[in-house]
Motif scaffolding. Structure first.
Motif, PDB file in Angstrom:
ATOM      1  N   MET A 189      -9.949   1.979   3.025  1.00 47.31           N
ATOM      2  CA  MET A 189      -9.027   1.360   3.974  1.00 47.31           C
ATOM      3  C   MET A 189      -7.924   0.685   3.169  1.00 47.31           C
ATOM      4  O   MET A 189      -8.064  -0.451   2.700  1.00 47.31           O
ATOM      5  CB  MET A 189      -9.721   0.369   4.898  1.00 47.31           C
ATOM      6  CG  MET A 189      -8.782  -0.121   6.006  1.00 47.31           C
ATOM      7  SD  MET A 189      -9.611  -1.201   7.188  1.00 47.31           S
ATOM      8  CE  MET A 189      -8.214  -1.705   8.214  1.00 47.31           C
ATOM      9  N   GLU A 190      -6.834   1.404   2.997  1.00 48.51           N
ATOM     10  CA  GLU A 190      -5.714   0.965   2.172  1.00 48.51           C
ATOM     11  C   GLU A 190      -4.742   0.179   3.045  1.00 48.51           C
ATOM     12  O   GLU A 190      -4.338   0.644   4.111  1.00 48.51           O
ATOM     13  CB  GLU A 190      -4.995   2.170   1.571  1.00 48.51           C
ATOM     14  CG  GLU A 190      -5.931   3.238   1.014  1.00 48.51           C
ATOM     15  CD  GLU A 190      -6.390   2.947  -0.395  1.00 48.51           C
ATOM     16  OE1 GLU A 190      -5.639   2.311  -1.153  1.00 48.51           O
ATOM     17  OE2 GLU A 190      -7.507   3.373  -0.749  1.00 48.51           O
ATOM     18  N   ALA A 191      -4.352  -1.015   2.575  1.00 50.26           N
ATOM     19  CA  ALA A 191      -3.415  -1.834   3.330  1.00 50.26           C
ATOM     20  C   ALA A 191      -2.928  -2.959   2.434  1.00 50.26           C
ATOM     21  O   ALA A 191      -3.619  -3.394   1.521  1.00 50.26           O
ATOM     22  CB  ALA A 191      -4.078  -2.402   4.582  1.00 50.26           C
ATOM     23  N   SER A 192      -1.741  -3.453   2.716  1.00 53.04           N
ATOM     24  CA  SER A 192      -1.054  -4.387   1.825  1.00 53.04           C
ATOM     25  C   SER A 192      -1.688  -5.775   1.847  1.00 53.04           C
ATOM     26  O   SER A 192      -2.083  -6.282   2.896  1.00 53.04           O
ATOM     27  CB  SER A 192       0.419  -4.477   2.214  1.00 53.04           C
ATOM     28  OG  SER A 192       1.033  -3.208   2.162  1.00 53.04           O
ATOM     29  N   SER A 195       0.832  -1.204   0.000  1.00 55.67           N
ATOM     30  CA  SER A 195       0.000   0.000   0.000  1.00 55.67           C
ATOM     31  C   SER A 195       0.865   1.253   0.000  1.00 55.67           C
ATOM     32  O   SER A 195       1.919   1.304   0.634  1.00 55.67           O
ATOM     33  CB  SER A 195      -0.909   0.007   1.226  1.00 55.67           C
ATOM     34  OG  SER A 195      -1.634   1.221   1.293  1.00 55.67           O
ATOM     35  N   HIS A 207      -6.708  -2.901  -1.032  1.00 59.66           N
ATOM     36  CA  HIS A 207      -7.691  -2.395  -0.066  1.00 59.66           C
ATOM     37  C   HIS A 207      -8.130  -3.520   0.855  1.00 59.66           C
ATOM     38  O   HIS A 207      -8.270  -4.661   0.428  1.00 59.66           O
ATOM     39  CB  HIS A 207      -8.959  -1.892  -0.765  1.00 59.66           C
ATOM     40  CG  HIS A 207      -8.785  -0.701  -1.642  1.00 59.66           C
ATOM     41  ND1 HIS A 207      -8.056  -0.731  -2.814  1.00 59.66           N
ATOM     42  CD2 HIS A 207      -9.286   0.559  -1.542  1.00 59.66           C
ATOM     43  CE1 HIS A 207      -8.111   0.461  -3.395  1.00 59.66           C
ATOM     44  NE2 HIS A 207      -8.838   1.262  -2.639  1.00 59.66           N
ATOM     45  N   PHE A 208      -8.413  -3.174   2.107  1.00 59.55           N
ATOM     46  CA  PHE A 208      -9.111  -4.088   2.999  1.00 59.55           C
ATOM     47  C   PHE A 208     -10.621  -3.868   2.923  1.00 59.55           C
ATOM     48  O   PHE A 208     -11.393  -4.778   3.197  1.00 59.55           O
ATOM     49  CB  PHE A 208      -8.654  -3.893   4.443  1.00 59.55           C
ATOM     50  CG  PHE A 208      -7.303  -4.496   4.757  1.00 59.55           C
ATOM     51  CD1 PHE A 208      -6.495  -5.055   3.766  1.00 59.55           C
ATOM     52  CD2 PHE A 208      -6.821  -4.486   6.055  1.00 59.55           C
ATOM     53  CE1 PHE A 208      -5.256  -5.598   4.063  1.00 59.55           C
ATOM     54  CE2 PHE A 208      -5.578  -5.034   6.375  1.00 59.55           C
ATOM     55  CZ  PHE A 208      -4.791  -5.581   5.377  1.00 59.55           C
ATOM     56  N   TYR A 231      -3.613  -3.712   9.977  1.00 59.86           N
ATOM     57  CA  TYR A 231      -3.993  -2.303  10.086  1.00 59.86           C
ATOM     58  C   TYR A 231      -4.007  -1.677   8.690  1.00 59.86           C
ATOM     59  O   TYR A 231      -3.466  -2.243   7.733  1.00 59.86           O
ATOM     60  CB  TYR A 231      -3.021  -1.533  10.991  1.00 59.86           C
ATOM     61  CG  TYR A 231      -1.567  -1.665  10.571  1.00 59.86           C
ATOM     62  CD1 TYR A 231      -1.030  -0.859   9.565  1.00 59.86           C
ATOM     63  CD2 TYR A 231      -0.731  -2.617  11.170  1.00 59.86           C
ATOM     64  CE1 TYR A 231       0.290  -1.002   9.167  1.00 59.86           C
ATOM     65  CE2 TYR A 231       0.584  -2.762  10.775  1.00 59.86           C
ATOM     66  CZ  TYR A 231       1.093  -1.951   9.773  1.00 59.86           C
ATOM     67  OH  TYR A 231       2.398  -2.105   9.372  1.00 59.86           O
ATOM     68  N   GLY A 232      -4.623  -0.507   8.593  1.00 60.46           N
ATOM     69  CA  GLY A 232      -4.652   0.230   7.334  1.00 60.46           C
ATOM     70  C   GLY A 232      -4.872   1.704   7.591  1.00 60.46           C
ATOM     71  O   GLY A 232      -4.945   2.151   8.742  1.00 60.46           O
TER      72      GLY A 232
END
Length: 364
Positions: A257-260, A54, A244-245, A132-133
């Motif tokens: 909600m951006e996260a790897s 992300s 995205h989550f 987390y994000g």
């Protein structure tokens, strides 16, 4: 925050190609073009596991130091992805004033893919790489660019992950520091960017989507779904990113909600003749889930994007089920939802959810 994270190269399935997100296997802020060389080669039908990183937490307005950025939100240093740290420290040619924010993994050459064919990318599985994000609003974009952010700098809202009573994963967000009440919402991981290289020799900006796919932000592209993309260059040169989550249709604040993520994907070539038989001439991306066929429309003007999506849906109904335009138009009005994919990426997106079961038994 001591939930295990998915670091590069760890916990991989046997016998499947793996592509990490490194400086040599990714672009930051640009999308692949015809002049790019592949970093992975696959045969049609092959699966691959791809890591994505992300952009939230590594951008310039966040300090370009994810360890420091996430430490300020209570994240232990060992819970920060090492590939995120390496990417933030690398890419010396990146120009934040000219390039987009997204980190893109690829490009991938798929044997046999030729211009005029379709590339089908099927999402086999998504796995969260971190617990987390971040949701951000910045630089006068979003649905209310004249009103938010209210201050001079970017606003980055931290969101956690927890397990609900039924075992499902939830996103969590505290409405203010020290608040006892927490907002909770379901997670539906997907890749905001899925695309193929453009035929030009200049890399496109990562933000606006188009016929090549790219930053389409369609939240239906969860595990089990597919995206069909018109191939523009030999080998397709596919890529993914913007993990995205969770995201609501519209993505109004600018990001969701951006996260790897780590994604297991299958890449298949559909020859032009078969593609036309199944879908007609596709002008742009087409998504498919177990319930829906999802044509798209895109334009800087949201009204025009809706019109383009309606035209694409009418053409699809004619090609797939032999409906005449008048009956297709009527059916869409009676039974199909037209959703706003996003309004924040310069080129706005609309997608239609055509229920496959409604057309069972209908044929040409």
């Amino acid at each position: 925050m001591r939930t295990p994270i998915l670091r590069p190269g760890e916990d991989l399935p046997d016998g499947i190609a793996y592509l990490p997100a490194e400086e040599t296997t990714s672009l930051w802020g640009r999308l692949p073009c015809a002049a790019d060389s592949p970093v992975l080669r696959l045969r049609s039908g092959d699966e691959a596991v791809l890591d994505t990183v992300s952009h939230e937490g590594i951008l310039e307005d966040q300090g370009r130091d994810p360890r420091r950025f996430f430490a300020a939100h209570g994240v232990d240093v060992e819970q920060v992805l090492p590939d995120a740290v390496a990417i933030a420290a690398g890419h010396p040619d990146r120009d934040p004033g000219r390039d987009g924010p997204h980190v893109v993994t690829g490009p991938i050459h798929v044997d046999g893919a030729l211009p005029g064919d379709l590339l089908r990318i099927t999402v086999v599985d998504h796995a969260l790489r971190v617990p987390y994000g971040v949701v951000s609003n910045r630089h006068g974009r979003g649905a209310l660019p004249g009103e938010y952010p209210r201050g001079a700098g970017a606003v980055s809202v931290f969101a956690g992950v927890e397990e609900g009573a039924d075992g499902a994963l939830l996103g969590t967000m505290a409405p203010r520091e020290g608040a006892e009440r927490t907002i909770r919402f379901p997670l539906r991981p997907f890749l905001g960017i899925m695309g193929v290289a453009v035929a030009e020799v200049e890399r496109p900006h990562s933000v606006p989507p188009g016929r090549h796919g790219g930053n389409i932000d369609i939240n239906l592209l969860t595990a089990g779904s597919s995206l069909y993309l018109p191939v523009q260059v030999e080998g397709a040169l596919a890529y993914v990113g913007d993990p995205h989550f969770a995201q609501g249709d519209g993505e109004v604040a600018l990001t969701a909600m951006e996260a790897s993520l780590r994604s297991r994907l299958r890449f298949e070539v559909i020859a032009r003749e078969d593609a036309i038989e199944r879908f007609g001439e596709l002008a742009g991306p087409l998504a498919e889930t177990s319930r829906y066929l999802v044509p798209t429309g895109m334009d800087e003007d949201l009204d025009v994007a809706v019109q383009e999506c309606v035209r694409a849906a009418i053409a699809l109904l004619g090609a797939r089920w032999g409906l005449d335009p008048e009956h297709a138009y009527a059916y869409l009005s009676a039974a199909t939802d037209f959703d706003i994919s996003q309004v924040v990426d310069v080129v706005k997106g609309v997608h239609a959810r055509i229920r496959i079961e409604d057309l069972a038994g209908v044929g040409r």
